[in-house]
Motif scaffolding. Structure first.
Motif, short mmCIF file in Angstrom:
data_model
loop_
_atom_site.label_atom_id
_atom_site.label_comp_id
_atom_site.label_asym_id
_atom_site.label_seq_id
_atom_site.Cartn_x
_atom_site.Cartn_y
_atom_site.Cartn_z
N PHE A 47 0.81 -1.17 -0.01
CA PHE A 47 0.17 0.02 -0.05
C PHE A 47 0.84 1.25 0.14
CE2 PHE A 47 0.28 -1.53 4.44
CZ PHE A 47 1.03 -0.55 4.94
N PRO A 48 0.45 2.52 -0.32
CA PRO A 48 1.28 3.57 -0.33
C PRO A 48 1.47 3.95 0.99
CG PRO A 48 -0.88 4.14 -1.62
CD PRO A 48 -0.90 2.64 -0.99
N LEU A 49 3.06 4.21 0.98
CA LEU A 49 3.71 4.45 2.50
C LEU A 49 3.78 5.91 2.41
CD1 LEU A 49 4.52 2.77 4.88
CD2 LEU A 49 6.95 2.64 4.08
N THR A 50 3.28 6.91 3.31
CA THR A 50 3.87 7.99 3.51
C THR A 50 5.10 8.10 4.38
OG1 THR A 50 2.43 8.64 5.66
CG2 THR A 50 1.53 8.89 3.51
N ARG A 51 5.87 9.32 4.52
CA ARG A 51 7.07 9.36 5.33
C ARG A 51 6.68 9.18 6.84
NH1 ARG A 51 10.99 10.69 1.78
NH2 ARG A 51 10.22 11.78 -0.26
N GLN A 52 5.53 9.88 7.12
CA GLN A 52 5.24 9.71 8.56
C GLN A 52 5.05 8.14 8.68
OE1 GLN A 52 3.34 12.22 10.96
NE2 GLN A 52 3.08 13.78 9.58
N MET A 53 4.33 7.64 7.91
CA MET A 53 3.90 6.12 8.18
C MET A 53 5.24 5.36 8.17
SD MET A 53 0.55 5.94 5.85
CE MET A 53 0.76 4.08 5.64
N GLN A 54 6.16 5.60 7.50
CA GLN A 54 7.57 5.02 7.38
C GLN A 54 8.34 5.24 8.55
OE1 GLN A 54 10.43 6.55 4.42
NE2 GLN A 54 11.01 4.48 3.97
N VAL A 55 8.05 6.32 9.22
CA VAL A 55 8.87 6.35 10.51
C VAL A 55 8.31 5.78 11.51
CG1 VAL A 55 9.00 8.02 12.47
CG2 VAL A 55 9.56 8.89 10.25
N CYS A 56 6.95 5.41 11.74
CA CYS A 56 6.35 4.63 12.54
C CYS A 56 6.87 2.82 12.31
CB CYS A 56 4.82 4.62 12.39
SG CYS A 56 4.12 6.21 12.92
N LEU A 57 7.09 2.49 10.95
CA LEU A 57 7.48 1.55 10.73
C LEU A 57 8.69 1.21 11.17
CD1 LEU A 57 6.12 0.50 7.09
CD2 LEU A 57 5.73 -0.87 9.42
N GLY A 58 9.68 2.32 10.97
CA GLY A 58 11.18 2.17 11.37
C GLY A 58 11.07 2.08 12.94
N ARG A 59 10.25 2.38 13.60
CA ARG A 59 10.23 2.19 15.05
C ARG A 59 10.01 0.95 15.31
NH1 ARG A 59 5.92 6.80 16.40
NH2 ARG A 59 7.05 8.57 15.88
N ARG A 60 8.77 0.17 14.51
CA ARG A 60 8.43 -1.17 14.86
C ARG A 60 9.70 -2.18 14.51
NH1 ARG A 60 3.42 -4.18 13.00
NH2 ARG A 60 4.49 -5.49 14.77
N ALA A 106 5.91 11.72 14.72
CA ALA A 106 5.31 11.17 13.50
C ALA A 106 4.19 10.20 14.05
CB ALA A 106 6.34 10.60 12.75
N THR A 107 3.02 10.20 13.26
CA THR A 107 2.10 9.46 13.46
C THR A 107 1.80 8.81 12.38
OG1 THR A 107 0.35 11.12 13.17
CG2 THR A 107 0.87 10.75 15.55
N TRP A 108 1.08 7.70 12.54
CA TRP A 108 0.30 7.06 11.06
C TRP A 108 -0.59 7.67 10.43
CZ3 TRP A 108 2.71 2.46 9.44
CH2 TRP A 108 1.92 1.70 8.44
N GLN A 109 0.01 8.29 9.50
CA GLN A 109 -0.93 9.09 8.54
C GLN A 109 -0.34 9.54 7.12
OE1 GLN A 109 -2.09 12.29 10.88
NE2 GLN A 109 0.05 13.49 10.61
#
Length: 267
Positions: A211-224, A264-267
């Motif tokens: 799915f399309p990944l925004t930069r903020q969402m990518q930051v959240c993924l990086g934490r995970r 950053a948040t998931w958005q």
């Protein structure tokens, strides 16, 4: 058209009720000469005779099997019309529509399964494509966590139309990225460096297969990636400390795009 009393035939309303045809349709068929009432009352109201009703019944039958009004007129009025041929042609069209509807039904089944399961692959296919470290419970866990999000819906829509071979291509692309991340870390690329930033962008491109990944969402993924045991084990199995290096690289790239990784948040 002969005049008649109301007792000599059926009114438009009565015919409409008897044949389950709208009054509007009866008026249209009258206007185009397909089925005209034989009688009218002195007041000008249409009345249908038994013969009219029989013709109307045949029109309704042919219309229900999908014939157009021009074809119906030819069957009823042209003594040379090839009625069996017209019906065979209609049967062919109906069979084609049935095939199409069956394809749509199968597509709906796949879409439903994809929304409910995530991956439309057997456990054996998942192991062969994603490797021995893959946990077949992960898709169900992801649905439980993200099933009400737009991203899960987008992921399911991709999954519904994806073959095992296409999933293999996705897995190969992800594996290539993982190797490139490890190589960059080995080469001493620092988070925020051009090479690290290039790989962060490549990660967003690769992730678009889900799915399309925004930069903020990518930051959240990086934490995970860094704190989730399964993700951290995956990256650290490629290179020790890679999960942290990758998270730091994502954060550095985010800052370069005026995004604060800490908020950053998931958005």
């Amino acid at each position: 058209m002969p005049d008649a009393t109301d007792a000599d035939g059926l009114t438009v309303g009565q015919v409409s009720t008897r044949l389950c045809v709208t009054v509007r349709a009866l008026h249209h068929w009258d206007d185009i000469g397909l089925a005209r009432p034989s009688l009218r009352t002195a007041a000008g109201y249409r009345l249908y005779t038994a013969g009219d009703l029989e013709r109307l019944h045949r029109i309704v039958v042919y219309r229900e099997i999908g014939l157009g009004l021009d074809s119906i007129r030819a069957i009823l009025d042209d003594s040379t019309a090839d009625v069996p041929g017209a019906l065979r042609a209609q049967r062919t069209q109906v069979a084609q529509r049935i095939d199409r509807l069956q394809e749509l039904s199968a597509g709906l089944d796949r879409m439903i399964d994809a929304h409910e399961r995530g991956l439309l692959l057997t456990v054996e296919q998942q192991a062969a494509i994603f490797g021995p470290r893959w946990n077949p419970d992960w898709p169900a866990q992801a649905r439980q966590r993200y099933g009400d999000t737009t991203q899960w819906q987008q992921y399911a829509e991709h999954s519904a139309s994806r073959s095992p071979e296409e999933w293999q291509a996705v897995a190969d692309t992800v594996a290539d990225l993982d190797r490139a991340l490890g190589d960059a870390m080995d080469a001493g690329a620092a988070p925020g460096s051009p090479e690290a930033n290039r790989l962060v962008e490549r990660h967003r491109e690769v992730f678009s297969s889900y799915f399309p990944l925004t930069r903020q969402m990518q930051v959240c993924l990086g934490r995970r990636y860094e704190v989730d045991p399964a993700f951290a084990a995956h990256y650290d199995s490629i290179r020790a400390g890679l999960a942290t290096w990758f998270r730091q690289s994502i954060d550095a790239s985010a800052r370069a795009h005026n995004i604060d990784p800490d908020t950053a948040t998931w958005q």
